[in-house]
Design an enzyme around this catalytic site. Structure first.
Site, PDB file in Angstrom:
ATOM      1  N   ASN A   9       0.872  -1.179   0.000  1.00 37.93           N
ATOM      2  CA  ASN A   9       0.000   0.000   0.000  1.00 37.93           C
ATOM      3  C   ASN A   9       0.906   1.225   0.000  1.00 37.93           C
ATOM      4  OD1 ASN A   9      -1.768   2.066   0.487  1.00 37.93           O
ATOM      5  ND2 ASN A   9      -2.410   1.356   2.517  1.00 37.93           N
ATOM      6  N   LYS A  11       0.106   4.224  -0.248  1.00 42.28           N
ATOM      7  CA  LYS A  11      -0.552   5.396   0.364  1.00 42.28           C
ATOM      8  C   LYS A  11      -0.343   6.622  -0.531  1.00 42.28           C
ATOM      9  CE  LYS A  11      -0.170   3.128   4.794  1.00 42.28           C
ATOM     10  NZ  LYS A  11      -0.048   3.210   6.237  1.00 42.28           N
ATOM     11  N   HIS A  96      -9.485   1.105   4.973  1.00 37.97           N
ATOM     12  CA  HIS A  96      -8.178   1.285   5.610  1.00 37.97           C
ATOM     13  C   HIS A  96      -8.326   2.209   6.823  1.00 37.97           C
ATOM     14  CE1 HIS A  96      -4.068   2.483   6.367  1.00 37.97           C
ATOM     15  NE2 HIS A  96      -3.748   1.342   5.809  1.00 37.97           N
ATOM     16  N   GLU A  98      -6.676   4.603   7.914  1.00 36.49           N
ATOM     17  CA  GLU A  98      -6.506   6.054   7.689  1.00 36.49           C
ATOM     18  C   GLU A  98      -7.784   6.652   7.128  1.00 36.49           C
ATOM     19  OE1 GLU A  98      -2.863   5.525   5.511  1.00 36.49           O
ATOM     20  OE2 GLU A  98      -1.957   4.873   7.390  1.00 36.49           O
ATOM     21  N   GLU A 168      -5.271  -4.937  10.541  1.00 34.47           N
ATOM     22  CA  GLU A 168      -4.246  -3.905  10.717  1.00 34.47           C
ATOM     23  C   GLU A 168      -4.510  -3.152  12.025  1.00 34.47           C
ATOM     24  OE1 GLU A 168      -2.298  -2.744   6.755  1.00 34.47           O
ATOM     25  OE2 GLU A 168      -4.033  -1.457   7.013  1.00 34.47           O
ATOM     26  N   GLY A 174       2.617   2.376  10.743  1.00 33.29           N
ATOM     27  CA  GLY A 174       3.532   3.498  10.561  1.00 33.29           C
ATOM     28  C   GLY A 174       4.235   3.922  11.837  1.00 33.29           C
ATOM     29  N   SER A 214       3.599  -2.168  10.257  1.00 33.93           N
ATOM     30  CA  SER A 214       5.054  -2.219  10.434  1.00 33.93           C
ATOM     31  C   SER A 214       5.663  -3.577  10.063  1.00 33.93           C
ATOM     32  CB  SER A 214       5.440  -1.804  11.857  1.00 33.93           C
ATOM     33  OG  SER A 214       5.022  -0.476  12.108  1.00 33.93           O
TER      34      SER A 214
HETATM   35  P1  13P Z   1       3.133   0.390   7.683  1.00 39.52           P
HETATM   36  O1  13P Z   1       3.651  -0.898   7.088  1.00 39.52           O
HETATM   37  O2  13P Z   1       3.854   1.595   7.213  1.00 39.52           O
HETATM   38  O3  13P Z   1       3.003   0.283   9.172  1.00 39.52           O
HETATM   39  O4  13P Z   1       1.627   0.564   7.126  1.00 39.52           O
HETATM   40  C1  13P Z   1       0.734  -0.502   7.214  1.00 39.52           C
HETATM   41  C2  13P Z   1      -0.474  -0.164   6.425  1.00 39.52           C
HETATM   42  O5  13P Z   1      -1.234   0.716   6.791  1.00 39.52           O
HETATM   43  C3  13P Z   1      -0.715  -0.912   5.191  1.00 39.52           C
HETATM   44  O6  13P Z   1      -2.002  -0.677   4.698  1.00 39.52           O
END
Ligand code: 13P
Length: 257
Positions: A9, A11, A96, A98, A168, A174, A214
């Site tokens: 992803n 983002k 997701h 976010e 997740e 992140g 992560s």
């Molecule tokens: P990270 O791997 O940067 O923690 O992000 C995970 C994520 O949100 C994947 O959709």
């Protein structure tokens, strides 16, 4: 046997040039005849076509990070599932964290998107996961239950060949904090049991549940070797070929047994 899915992803990252470079590096390193592991990259909307052309004919698919639940029409700024299919998307991430927490998407919004994406023939990667405060107050299972019940409302058993679940935990996204393999396995077990009790043992057994939060080259193998972890949804580490490739490699090695 569930086939591993390793998805990147991206983002709201990359430029057209850096994303192309990244995709070219993946194409060079991920064997075309790789059947053991499904690989997906989810670039930002403006780059879907460019990246799609680079990975075309390889084992790597492209996915979108979101979609509209509406049919094409007067919805300024939105992207229809028809458009995603048109540019060659195989999949779409829905729900997701976010989008849930920053953009305030609700389970009802997410459910509409799931229905629309399924109708468009896309693979849906439905993301679920609890906040740190919810984990600390022992609400993880309740949150997962609400998100699964809401996101999958009125979805028939027959749709499950198009559905992947991604667990997740929000506190691990992140942040560099990773769920321990035991924490991940426990949430994945909960989700698989949820599928069993709301659908069937067959669906629970066949549906892939990815872990995200992560995931890095140095923890991928341990996470992916958990019985109920069927792949990874990778954020930060998917932006660097030298990190994403070893994660794919870990899945390839594990699926070889
Ligand atoms: P990270 O791997 O940067 O923690 O992000 C995970 C994520 O949100 C994947 O959709």
């Amino acid at each position: 046997m569930r086939r591993f899915l390793v998805a990147g992803n991206w983002k709201m990252n990359t430029t057209k040039a850096s994303g192309s470079q990244l995709a070219q590096a993946l194409v060079a390193e991920v064997p075309k005849e790789n059947q053991a592991v499904e690989v997906l990259v989810c670039p930002p909307f403006p780059y879907l076509t460019t990246i799609g052309e680079i990975v075309k004919g390889t084992g790597i698919g492209i996915g979108a990070q979101n979609c509209s639940h509406e049919a094409p029409g007067a919805f300024t700024g939105e992207t229809a599932t028809e458009m995603l299919s048109d540019v060659g998307c195989r999949s779409v991430l829905i729900g997701h964290s976010e989008r849930r927490h920053i953009l305030k998407e609700t389970d009802a919004d997410i459910n509409l998107k799931v229905k629309k994406a399924l109708a468009a023939g896309l693979q849906v990667v439905l993301c679920v996961g609890e906040l740190q405060s919810e984990r600390e107050s022992e609400q993880t299972d309740a949150v997962l239950d609400t998100q699964m019940t809401g996101g999958l409302a009125e979805i028939d058993a027959a749709a499950f060949d198009q559905i992947v679940i991604a667990y997740e935990p929000v506190w691990a996204i992140g942040t560099g904090l990773t769920a321990s393999p035991e924490q991940a396995e426990s949430a994945h077990q909960y989700l698989r049991n949820w599928l069993k009790s709301h659908y069937s043992s067959e669906i629970a057994d066949a549906t892939r549940i990815l872990y995200g939060g992560s995931v890095k080259p140095d923890n991928a193998k341990e996470l992916l070797s958990q019985e109920n972890v069927d792949g990874a949804l990778v954020g930060g580490a998917s932006l660097k070929a030298e990190q994403f490739i070893p994660i794919i490699q870990a899945a390839v090695e594990l699926s070889a047994g």
